[in-house]
Scaffold this motif. Structure first.
Motif, PDB file in Angstrom:
ATOM      1  N   THR A 349       0.830  -1.205   0.000  1.00  0.00           N
ATOM      2  CA  THR A 349       0.000   0.000   0.000  1.00  0.00           C
ATOM      3  C   THR A 349       0.861   1.250   0.000  1.00  0.00           C
ATOM      4  O   THR A 349       0.547   2.238  -0.680  1.00  0.00           O
ATOM      5  N   ARG A 350       1.957   1.230   0.759  1.00  0.00           N
ATOM      6  CA  ARG A 350       2.863   2.384   0.779  1.00  0.00           C
ATOM      7  C   ARG A 350       3.428   2.648  -0.619  1.00  0.00           C
ATOM      8  O   ARG A 350       3.587   3.796  -1.030  1.00  0.00           O
ATOM      9  N   HIS A 351       3.714   1.572  -1.373  1.00  0.00           N
ATOM     10  CA  HIS A 351       4.301   1.747  -2.700  1.00  0.00           C
ATOM     11  C   HIS A 351       3.271   2.117  -3.761  1.00  0.00           C
ATOM     12  O   HIS A 351       3.570   2.890  -4.668  1.00  0.00           O
ATOM     13  N   THR A 352       2.070   1.540  -3.675  1.00  0.00           N
ATOM     14  CA  THR A 352       1.096   1.696  -4.751  1.00  0.00           C
ATOM     15  C   THR A 352       0.018   2.725  -4.462  1.00  0.00           C
ATOM     16  O   THR A 352      -0.631   3.216  -5.382  1.00  0.00           O
ATOM     17  N   THR A 359      -6.171  -1.967  -9.479  1.00  0.00           N
ATOM     18  CA  THR A 359      -5.438  -0.740  -9.785  1.00  0.00           C
ATOM     19  C   THR A 359      -3.980  -0.790  -9.354  1.00  0.00           C
ATOM     20  O   THR A 359      -3.282   0.225  -9.418  1.00  0.00           O
ATOM     21  N   MET A 360      -3.515  -1.926  -8.865  1.00  0.00           N
ATOM     22  CA  MET A 360      -2.096  -2.064  -8.534  1.00  0.00           C
ATOM     23  C   MET A 360      -1.474  -3.123  -9.431  1.00  0.00           C
ATOM     24  O   MET A 360      -2.128  -4.087  -9.831  1.00  0.00           O
ATOM     25  N   VAL A 439       2.425   0.221 -12.356  1.00  0.00           N
ATOM     26  CA  VAL A 439       1.459   1.311 -12.386  1.00  0.00           C
ATOM     27  C   VAL A 439       1.951   2.407 -11.446  1.00  0.00           C
ATOM     28  O   VAL A 439       2.329   2.133 -10.307  1.00  0.00           O
ATOM     29  N   GLU A 440       1.957   3.629 -11.912  1.00  0.00           N
ATOM     30  CA  GLU A 440       2.417   4.732 -11.074  1.00  0.00           C
ATOM     31  C   GLU A 440       1.485   4.909  -9.880  1.00  0.00           C
ATOM     32  O   GLU A 440       0.268   4.873 -10.024  1.00  0.00           O
TER      33      GLU A 440
END
Length: 510
Positions: A349-352, A359-360, A439-440
């Motif tokens: 979650t911290r990264h995406t 959506t990740m 995905v950004e």
């Protein structure tokens, strides 16, 4: 050694008071929490060695014996779970410090997290060590009181409903718990776990069965046993990752521990219990199917948590030594693995910046270490050899085969089916979150928070704590032989409880 039995209960409570006073000094709070939990882990290790070598270690508070005194007992099972729980709570605390969930990155540190976290740890320790029903109730209330604060911190509109659901269900279960204690005391004249078997045996068979089923319902709510599980997948996923990790790793397992202790010590089961086997089978399958239907990472892990509660209930319901040893192995395995998976979820979650699998994507390519930290506990949860989940499931399958009843065989098949469904679920997570193009991230838009999700920044403490729990799950498999032997001895103690009863009611070690 007797003073060490009280240390895991009293030390966190004293430290919580000091931590509250030191609320304006986050560094003091953090050092105090880490030091206390490290000390508890050391005390638990010594108690485990002592209990395994010389039998239960007993502490009579105030030197008062039963039925009026409070007696704390560290036998093999209690000491083992105390040690594993201390390791997990320490790792989660270090993760939370690295994530700065304790103060959310703001200039003004929160005074609530550290004291309440230590109070929660004290309640967990008391639940393992107490030898009577009323103090078990007190332990649950200590845990729940702290958990109310932790799960409702920094409440947003999205978190209000699940938090209220958690509180209402917990209060309802507490009301049922105290009612159950009143019924037991009315029928027997005692709430001491070691004294209850003799009194319970004198009751009519129907009353015994009713009380046993009532206890299953009370602790089944706390352990999220289907159909009493509805609150968990709604409540846990909305909390911050460290809170969800410690709740998933410990709170449901304390419910399982209470079921194990009461159903083996208080009630006599000469054969497998079909009602409990049926509940275990339904829990395994419903939880796994619920996980597959999710696209939210945390909700999927929460449903998998529910499913694997069924594995533990299955081993308990067999009431044979092999099955009971499998339960102990599975609880130890699941505490570490489930905690690790929710911490990995926090890293993802911290990264995406999202928990949606839709959506990740591409985490494995961008952050290969996080992918490894997910893959190991995920394969363990799915029962892939040679990881700890495989070892524990083999013991459960052997117990089911030994029982040999139609319901036991059906539940044994359910273990295999649920394992395949679990593999499908974790594969779905891998494909959705870790595979594919990157995905950004979409950073958290909260302008008041210095630490946002979706930034791609993870501290060494977060990675180290998660890696430590993953390593612990690997070590369970590496030392599966000695751990299985100890689990066998603990299971024999549970099904042949003369030693425990003598320690509580007799002179013991205290």
């Amino acid at each position: 050694m007797t003073f060490l039995v009280g240390l895991p209960v009293l030390l966190p409570l004293l430290a919580a008071a000091v931590s509250l006073i030191a609320g304006r000094s986050p560094l003091v709070q953090r050092l105090l929490g880490v030091t206390v939990l490290t000390a508890i882990a050391g005390a638990a290790a010594v108690l485990l060695v002592q209990a395994d070598s010389n039998g239960p270690v007993v502490l009579r508070l105030g030197d008062y014996g039963p039925p009026f005194g409070i007696t704390l007992v560290a036998d093999r099972l209690a000491a083992l779970l105390l040690l594993v729980s201390a390791i997990v709570t320490l790792a989660v605390l270090i993760f939370s410090i690295g994530q700065r969930i304790t103060d959310y990155g703001r200039k003004t540190a929160s005074t609530a997290f550290h004291p309440m976290y230590l109070v929660l740890c004290s309640g967990v320790s008391l639940a393992y060590l107490t030898s009577d029903l009323f103090n078990l109730f007190v332990a649950f209330e200590i845990m729940l009181g702290a958990s109310y604060v932790l799960i409702t911190r920094r409440v947003t509109a999205q978190r209000v409903k699940p938090s209220v659901t958690y509180v209402i269900v917990s209060l309802t279960s507490s009301l049922l718990f105290i009612t159950m204690i009143a019924l037991v005391y009315t029928a027997t004249g005692t709430v001491n776990l070691a004294a209850l078997p003799e009194h319970i045996a004198q009751l009519p068979a129907g009353v015994q069965s009713s009380l046993a089923l009532f206890i299953v319902i009370v602790f089944g709510i706390k352990a999220a046993l289907v159909p009493l599980h509805f609150w968990l997948p709604d409540s846990y996923p909305t909390a911050p990752a460290p809170i969800t990790a410690v709740f998933a790793a410990l709170l449901t397992k304390v419910g399982i521990y209470a079921l194990i202790r009461t159903q083996t010590l208080v009630f006599v089961h000469d054969d497998s219990w079909s009602v409990l086997l049926g509940l275990a089978l339904v829990t395994m399958i419903v939880g796994a199917l619920g996980a597959i239907a999710q696209n939210d990472l945390n909700r999927m892990l929460s449903f998998l948590l529910v499913s694997h509660i069924g594995y533990m209930i299955f081993g308990l319901a067999l009431f044979n030594v092999i099955g009971m040893a499998g339960v102990i192995l599975y609880v130890v395995h699941h505490i570490t693995v489930q905690g690790a998976l929710f911490l990995v979820s926090g890293l993802v979650t911290r990264h995406t910046g999202t928990v949606s699998l839709k959506t990740m994507s591409g985490v494995a390519k961008a952050y290969p270490l996080v992918a490894v930290l997910f893959a190991i506990p995920a394969m363990s949860l799915g029962g892939i050899p040679p990881f700890s989940g495989f070892v524990a499931k083999i013991a459960l399958l052997q117990g089911g085969a030994e029982a040999g009843t139609p319901m036991a065989i059906a539940a044994t098949v359910g273990v295999i089916v649920a394992s395949l469904l679990t593999l499908y679920a974790v594969t779905k997570i891998w494909v959705g979150a870790f595979w594919g193009p990157r995905v950004e991230p979409s950073p958290d838009p909260d302008p008041n928070d210095d630490v946002t999700v979706g930034t791609g920044s993870t501290s060494p403490a977060m990675l180290g704590a998660t890696g430590g729990l993953v390593l612990a799950s690997v070590l369970i498999a590496v030392f599966a032989g000695p751990l299985a032997d100890m689990s066998d001895r603990a299971a024999h103690d549970l099904l042949h409880d003369e030693g425990y009863r003598a320690a509580v009611l007799g002179e013991g070690n205290g």
